[in-house]
Design an enzyme around this catalytic site. Structure first.
Site, short mmCIF file in Angstrom:
data_model
loop_
_atom_site.label_atom_id
_atom_site.label_comp_id
_atom_site.label_asym_id
_atom_site.label_seq_id
_atom_site.Cartn_x
_atom_site.Cartn_y
_atom_site.Cartn_z
CG ASP A 11 60.95 -50.20 -19.15
OD1 ASP A 11 60.60 -49.22 -18.20
OD2 ASP A 11 60.61 -50.45 -20.16
CE LYS A 33 58.34 -45.12 -19.54
NZ LYS A 33 58.06 -45.93 -18.25
CE LYS A 62 51.56 -45.87 -15.80
NZ LYS A 62 53.23 -46.32 -15.91
CG ASP A 65 47.21 -41.22 -2.31
OD1 ASP A 65 46.22 -41.26 -1.47
OD2 ASP A 65 48.13 -41.98 -2.13
NE ARG A 180 56.47 -54.21 -27.56
CZ ARG A 180 56.77 -53.18 -26.74
NH1 ARG A 180 56.97 -52.06 -26.90
NH2 ARG A 180 56.68 -53.59 -25.49
N GLY A 209 60.71 -48.68 -24.95
CA GLY A 209 61.53 -49.49 -24.20
C GLY A 209 62.30 -50.51 -24.84
NE ARG A 210 59.00 -54.84 -22.68
CZ ARG A 210 57.93 -55.47 -22.19
NH1 ARG A 210 57.95 -56.27 -21.66
NH2 ARG A 210 56.82 -54.59 -22.20
#
Length: 232
Positions: A11, A33, A62, A65, A180, A209-210
């Site tokens: 990210d 990712k 994601k 359409d 988390r 991620g974070r």
């Protein structure tokens, strides 16, 4: 299951930041990712660069359409050499089947998974977008749609993993974001669990991620997570 079960979400705002992180880890320690922000900033060149470095790359765009557009996008993504890509199950059965057929035609066949509901969504958001059921039941229905459309698995909250494992079987991949570490903030996620809890609930892969990328010592944090889930 070969390889790390940890997928680090890159990210970052641009390619140099992402590459700086990737240079500090190895493909044995984690998968990577690439999501909407980074792909928009850096494009497919970053994807192919990381693939050539040996990383399993999850392209998290994601796709949602009309079936023909999603089919062509999936084929393009597969040709980048990614390990995994995703489509949104709210696109419906015809779209999911078109994605499956496209991957089946590709010379390189990545894992194809469906997004159910975002882990930032709760029952209020589900109602706002017109879903007749609560989050739990909506996720189950969308996972069944993905399974019936021959997708390899779904993205889901770790809190839903146990029920989906029972519903969709042992070979259906469950990829869980919203992970988390104990004591860390939930940020914009509503449905979270720790790495050990997620694996105990039946998750195959954990998207983190974070808690890793913004840790004071990202490499030590990643190593600790790998050790934590290894015992489960």
């Amino acid at each position: 299951m070969a390889g790390s079960r940890v997928i680090v979400a890159l990210d970052f705002a641009d390619a140099p930041e992402a590459l700086a992180f990737a240079a500090r880890v190895t493909p044995a320690e984690c998968r990577l990712k690439i999501g909407l922000e980074l792909f928009t900033a850096a494009g497919p060149d970053l994807v192919t660069h990381l693939v050539t470095k040996g990383f399993d790359v999850f392209l998290d765009l994601k796709f949602h359409d009309i079936p023909n557009t999603v089919s062509r996008a999936c084929l393009r993504a597969a040709n980048l050499g990614v390990w995994m890509l995703n489509v949104h199950t709210l696109g419906g059965g015809k779209m999911l089947e078109a994605a499956r057929e496209a991957i089946d035609r590709a010379s390189h066949r990545p894992q194809l998974i469906g997004v159910t509901l975002l882990t930032s969504h709760g029952d209020e958001e589900a109602s706002q977008i017109g879903l007749r059921d609560n989050v739990k039941r909506s996720v189950q229905r969308l996972a069944e749609l993905a399974r019936d459309s021959r997708l390899d698995g779904v993205v889901c909250s770790a809190q839903e993993a146990a029920a989906l494992r029972q519903l969709c079987g042992s070979h259906f991949l469950l990829v869980t974001p919203g992970i988390r570490l104990a004591g860390s903030p939930a940020d914009d996620q509503q449905r979270t669990l720790t790495p050990a809890e997620a694996v105990a609930q039946g998750a195959d892969y954990l998207v983190i991620g974070r808690p890793i990328t913004r840790a004071a010592d990202p490499l030590s944090t990643l190593a600790a997570i790998n050790r934590e889930i290894l015992v489960h």
